[in-house]
Write a protein that holds these residues in place. Structure first.
Motif, PDB file in Angstrom:
ATOM      1  N   ASN A 279       0.824  -1.203   0.000  1.00 32.46           N
ATOM      2  CA  ASN A 279       0.000   0.000   0.000  1.00 32.46           C
ATOM      3  C   ASN A 279       0.860   1.255   0.000  1.00 32.46           C
ATOM      4  O   ASN A 279       0.581   2.220  -0.712  1.00 32.46           O
ATOM      5  CB  ASN A 279      -0.905   0.015   1.234  1.00 32.46           C
ATOM      6  CG  ASN A 279      -1.981  -1.053   1.181  1.00 32.46           C
ATOM      7  OD1 ASN A 279      -2.321  -1.556   0.129  1.00 32.46           O
ATOM      8  ND2 ASN A 279      -2.505  -1.403   2.343  1.00 32.46           N
ATOM      9  N   ALA A 280       1.912   1.254   0.835  1.00 33.04           N
ATOM     10  CA  ALA A 280       2.768   2.429   0.946  1.00 33.04           C
ATOM     11  C   ALA A 280       3.530   2.685  -0.345  1.00 33.04           C
ATOM     12  O   ALA A 280       3.686   3.838  -0.765  1.00 33.04           O
ATOM     13  CB  ALA A 280       3.735   2.256   2.122  1.00 33.04           C
ATOM     14  N   ILE A 281       4.011   1.613  -0.982  1.00 32.52           N
ATOM     15  CA  ILE A 281       4.695   1.776  -2.267  1.00 32.52           C
ATOM     16  C   ILE A 281       3.774   2.468  -3.268  1.00 32.52           C
ATOM     17  O   ILE A 281       4.162   3.429  -3.942  1.00 32.52           O
ATOM     18  CB  ILE A 281       5.150   0.411  -2.817  1.00 32.52           C
ATOM     19  CG1 ILE A 281       6.291  -0.157  -1.966  1.00 32.52           C
ATOM     20  CG2 ILE A 281       5.589   0.526  -4.275  1.00 32.52           C
ATOM     21  CD1 ILE A 281       6.685  -1.570  -2.348  1.00 32.52           C
ATOM     22  N   THR A 282       2.552   1.974  -3.364  1.00 30.96           N
ATOM     23  CA  THR A 282       1.587   2.562  -4.299  1.00 30.96           C
ATOM     24  C   THR A 282       1.313   4.017  -3.966  1.00 30.96           C
ATOM     25  O   THR A 282       1.393   4.902  -4.834  1.00 30.96           O
ATOM     26  CB  THR A 282       0.267   1.767  -4.272  1.00 30.96           C
ATOM     27  OG1 THR A 282       0.513   0.427  -4.703  1.00 30.96           O
ATOM     28  CG2 THR A 282      -0.775   2.412  -5.172  1.00 30.96           C
ATOM     29  N   ALA A 283       0.981   4.288  -2.709  1.00 32.45           N
ATOM     30  CA  ALA A 283       0.568   5.637  -2.326  1.00 32.45           C
ATOM     31  C   ALA A 283       1.697   6.647  -2.496  1.00 32.45           C
ATOM     32  O   ALA A 283       1.492   7.744  -3.034  1.00 32.45           O
ATOM     33  CB  ALA A 283       0.068   5.637  -0.889  1.00 32.45           C
ATOM     34  N   ILE A 284       2.898   6.297  -2.049  1.00 31.23           N
ATOM     35  CA  ILE A 284       4.011   7.250  -2.127  1.00 31.23           C
ATOM     36  C   ILE A 284       4.437   7.445  -3.578  1.00 31.23           C
ATOM     37  O   ILE A 284       4.681   8.580  -4.026  1.00 31.23           O
ATOM     38  CB  ILE A 284       5.180   6.774  -1.250  1.00 31.23           C
ATOM     39  CG1 ILE A 284       4.772   6.769   0.224  1.00 31.23           C
ATOM     40  CG2 ILE A 284       6.404   7.678  -1.453  1.00 31.23           C
ATOM     41  CD1 ILE A 284       5.769   6.104   1.150  1.00 31.23           C
ATOM     42  N   THR A 285       4.530   6.354  -4.330  1.00 27.58           N
ATOM     43  CA  THR A 285       4.925   6.467  -5.739  1.00 27.58           C
ATOM     44  C   THR A 285       3.945   7.340  -6.511  1.00 27.58           C
ATOM     45  O   THR A 285       4.347   8.228  -7.278  1.00 27.58           O
ATOM     46  CB  THR A 285       5.007   5.080  -6.382  1.00 27.58           C
ATOM     47  OG1 THR A 285       6.004   4.299  -5.712  1.00 27.58           O
ATOM     48  CG2 THR A 285       5.365   5.181  -7.858  1.00 27.58           C
ATOM     49  N   CYS A 286       2.651   7.101  -6.325  1.00 26.27           N
ATOM     50  CA  CYS A 286       1.659   7.876  -7.068  1.00 26.27           C
ATOM     51  C   CYS A 286       1.606   9.326  -6.596  1.00 26.27           C
ATOM     52  O   CYS A 286       1.431  10.243  -7.421  1.00 26.27           O
ATOM     53  CB  CYS A 286       0.294   7.228  -6.954  1.00 26.27           C
ATOM     54  SG  CYS A 286       0.169   5.611  -7.766  1.00 26.27           S
ATOM     55  N   THR A 287       1.746   9.541  -5.307  1.00 26.43           N
ATOM     56  CA  THR A 287       1.765  10.916  -4.801  1.00 26.43           C
ATOM     57  C   THR A 287       2.945  11.683  -5.381  1.00 26.43           C
ATOM     58  O   THR A 287       2.856  12.890  -5.631  1.00 26.43           O
ATOM     59  CB  THR A 287       1.823  10.913  -3.264  1.00 26.43           C
ATOM     60  OG1 THR A 287       0.594  10.363  -2.767  1.00 26.43           O
ATOM     61  CG2 THR A 287       2.004  12.311  -2.704  1.00 26.43           C
ATOM     62  N   ASP A 288       4.040  10.973  -5.643  1.00 24.83           N
ATOM     63  CA  ASP A 288       5.209  11.609  -6.240  1.00 24.83           C
ATOM     64  C   ASP A 288       5.077  11.819  -7.742  1.00 24.83           C
ATOM     65  O   ASP A 288       5.425  12.890  -8.260  1.00 24.83           O
ATOM     66  CB  ASP A 288       6.459  10.758  -5.986  1.00 24.83           C
ATOM     67  CG  ASP A 288       7.042  10.941  -4.600  1.00 24.83           C
ATOM     68  OD1 ASP A 288       6.540  11.799  -3.841  1.00 24.83           O
ATOM     69  OD2 ASP A 288       8.013  10.226  -4.272  1.00 24.83           O
ATOM     70  N   THR A 289       4.588  10.790  -8.463  1.00 26.41           N
ATOM     71  CA  THR A 289       4.788  10.774  -9.910  1.00 26.41           C
ATOM     72  C   THR A 289       3.520  10.660 -10.742  1.00 26.41           C
ATOM     73  O   THR A 289       3.608  10.576 -11.973  1.00 26.41           O
ATOM     74  CB  THR A 289       5.712   9.597 -10.296  1.00 26.41           C
ATOM     75  OG1 THR A 289       5.046   8.350 -10.014  1.00 26.41           O
ATOM     76  CG2 THR A 289       7.021   9.655  -9.531  1.00 26.41           C
ATOM     77  N   ALA A 290       2.347  10.643 -10.120  1.00 26.51           N
ATOM     78  CA  ALA A 290       1.114  10.422 -10.877  1.00 26.51           C
ATOM     79  C   ALA A 290       0.906  11.473 -11.974  1.00 26.51           C
ATOM     80  O   ALA A 290       1.184  12.656 -11.781  1.00 26.51           O
ATOM     81  CB  ALA A 290      -0.089  10.432  -9.926  1.00 26.51           C
ATOM     82  N   ASP A 291       0.419  10.981 -13.107  1.00 26.46           N
ATOM     83  CA  ASP A 291       0.026  11.864 -14.217  1.00 26.46           C
ATOM     84  C   ASP A 291      -1.358  11.407 -14.655  1.00 26.46           C
ATOM     85  O   ASP A 291      -1.514  10.692 -15.644  1.00 26.46           O
ATOM     86  CB  ASP A 291       1.030  11.747 -15.363  1.00 26.46           C
ATOM     87  CG  ASP A 291       0.744  12.745 -16.476  1.00 26.46           C
ATOM     88  OD1 ASP A 291      -0.057  13.680 -16.250  1.00 26.46           O
ATOM     89  OD2 ASP A 291       1.320  12.579 -17.568  1.00 26.46           O
ATOM     90  N   PRO A 292      -2.392  11.778 -13.882  1.00 29.38           N
ATOM     91  CA  PRO A 292      -3.722  11.182 -14.074  1.00 29.38           C
ATOM     92  C   PRO A 292      -4.266  11.373 -15.486  1.00 29.38           C
ATOM     93  O   PRO A 292      -4.128  12.437 -16.098  1.00 29.38           O
ATOM     94  CB  PRO A 292      -4.584  11.921 -13.048  1.00 29.38           C
ATOM     95  CG  PRO A 292      -3.623  12.404 -12.010  1.00 29.38           C
ATOM     96  CD  PRO A 292      -2.374  12.736 -12.766  1.00 29.38           C
ATOM     97  N   THR A 293      -4.871  10.305 -15.991  1.00 27.95           N
ATOM     98  CA  THR A 293      -5.504  10.348 -17.304  1.00 27.95           C
ATOM     99  C   THR A 293      -6.574   9.268 -17.372  1.00 27.95           C
ATOM    100  O   THR A 293      -6.477   8.258 -16.681  1.00 27.95           O
ATOM    101  CB  THR A 293      -4.481  10.119 -18.433  1.00 27.95           C
ATOM    102  OG1 THR A 293      -5.151  10.175 -19.688  1.00 27.95           O
ATOM    103  CG2 THR A 293      -3.796   8.768 -18.296  1.00 27.95           C
ATOM    104  N   THR A 294      -7.575   9.474 -18.175  1.00 30.03           N
ATOM    105  CA  THR A 294      -8.565   8.434 -18.443  1.00 30.03           C
ATOM    106  C   THR A 294      -8.429   7.914 -19.874  1.00 30.03           C
ATOM    107  O   THR A 294      -9.240   7.105 -20.314  1.00 30.03           O
ATOM    108  CB  THR A 294      -9.993   8.976 -18.242  1.00 30.03           C
ATOM    109  OG1 THR A 294     -10.185  10.116 -19.100  1.00 30.03           O
ATOM    110  CG2 THR A 294     -10.217   9.399 -16.790  1.00 30.03           C
TER     111      THR A 294
END
Length: 420
Positions: free
Chosen positions: A278-293
């Protein structure tokens, strides 16, 4: 945010504090206090370690309960995306959106300086592992006058874009799988063991992929836990490839699997608990997310990651790659080059040199990362010949440890060196 922290007082006349920074992202850090530090380090420094925000005994915790398992029986990206959306929604619900916004590397870097101040140190000494090297490098850039020395082992290249980093990791795992196959057919077999990847390294990949297909068709029982599927074998493999000392037990686990017993593979697969995932996902996405649909927008990057490693491609290539967690994150990340990070990091002349440490055949933080970062930051580089990921002060290589001790005594005393 409340950080859990522990300290091991210097056994001699204290010269400073050495703060250990864990990897991950999302790895707990309190146990780093118990590492086998050399006597000189124990005499000269208070050793301090901590659980980063959202992790371990720090609060509030990252929690993402209630996600769904994707349906892997069909080539259906929408099924996978439904599971990813459920996981993201669970993270937002269980952790809280405001907490997630402040759980990333930006805040983690500031936490290091907060710890420095709380510990009463004008300048701190850092010992960082894996993802923790990103925090240490960011700290050196952000607070160049607040550190005395910084050792970075298993280096993240903070100038790489997120997709470049993942491609590099996949290539690293592919190279390590190839080395494992040669070891299995050679030294391992000569010891009297049976190689589960076959006697010819050139066909090891095909043998492994058939094992994955067989497990998908008929999961294998384990004495404890759920039956072992292909995805479990891959989880076990990523762990087994990570450290050279894991190779033999991992190969024994594969051999037991071939004989119908998934217990050892299950143990490898479950070694990374759900809280850490969970932490890997949350921290990685909080750092690098580029949201798109827009699934079409991510196809090129996803294909590059898929093609960078072939040993794990046991099923047909997806006709369409699904969106992932970070594509569906509720806000964009900011830890990317050219945003909060410089496009190319450089060390100011007044700041101490850092010490970068890499392993020649590191599967997850390739040695090229350390080589580039040492060049960017005009700092020395130590390279250990061999396989594995992070090892400083782990009783793995005395040559490297001697150089690290020398650096901690005098940050200007060490030059580039390769150790066998």
């Amino acid at each position: 945010m409340v950080l859990a922290i522990t300290r091991r007082p210097a056994t001699g006349a204290k010269k400073g504090t050495l703060l250990a920074i864990s990897g991950g992202p999302g790895g707990t850090g309190l146990d780093l206090i118990e590492a086998p530090y050399p006597p000189e380090v124990l005499a000269d420094f208070d050793i301090v370690s901590y659980d980063p925000r959202g992790v371990g005994r720090s609060t509030p915790l990252i929690q993402c309960a209630g996600g769904l398992e994707p349906d892997t029986s069909t080539d259906d990206p929408e099924s996978t995306e439904a599971a990813e959306r459920a996981e993201v929604a669970a993270c937002v619900r269980d952790t809280g959106l405001d907490v997630l916004r402040h759980i990333g590397s930006d805040e983690a870097t500031n936490d290091v300086d907060l710890l420095r101040a709380v510990l009463g140190e004008e300048r701190i000494n850092l010992l960082a592992y894996s993802y923790g090297t990103q925090i240490a490098a960011m700290y050196a850039l952000r607070f160049p006058g607040n550190y005395r020395a910084a050792v970075l082992d298993g280096v993240v290249d903070i100038a790489e874009r997120p997709n470049e980093m993942r491609v590099g990791q996949e290539r690293g795992y592919q190279a390590t799988f190839t080395r494992l196959a040669a070891f299995c057919a050679g030294e391992y077999r000569r010891s009297g063991a049976e190689c589960p990847l076959g006697v010819d390294p050139a066909t090891a990949e095909a043998t492994f992929q058939q094992l994955l297909r067989n497990a998908d068709e008929r999961p294998l029982p384990a004495r404890r836990g759920e039956p072992v599927t292909a995805s479990d074998i891959l989880e076990a493999t990523y762990t087994g490839l990570l450290w050279r000392s894991f190779w033999e037990p991992y190969l024994r686990a594969l051999e037991a699997l071939r004989h119908g017993d998934g217990t050892m593979v299950r143990r490898f697969a479950d070694s990374q608990d759900s809280a850490n995932t969970n932490a890997i996902t949350a921290i990685t996405c909080t750092d690098t997310a580029d949201p798109t649909t827009d699934r079409a927008a991510v196809q090129q990057d996803a294909a590059a990651i898929y093609d960078a490693a072939t040993f794990d491609n046991y099923d047909r290539r997806p006709a369409e790659f699904p969106l992932e967690d970070c594509d569906l994150w509720p806000f964009p990340g900011k830890i990317i080059p050219g945003k909060i990070l410089p496009a190319v990091p450089t060390r100011v002349d007044s700041a101490a040199p850092l010490l970068f440490v890499g392993t020649r055949h590191d599967p997850t933080t390739p040695v090229g990362n350390a080589e580039r970062m040492a060049k960017y930051m005009t700092s020395p580089l130590l390279v250990r010949e061999g396989d594995g990921h992070t090892f400083v002060f782990g009783n793995e290589n005395n040559c490297i440890d001697v150089e690290v001790v020398r650096y901690l005594e005098d940050p200007n005393s060490v030059r580039d060196k390769v150790c066998a």
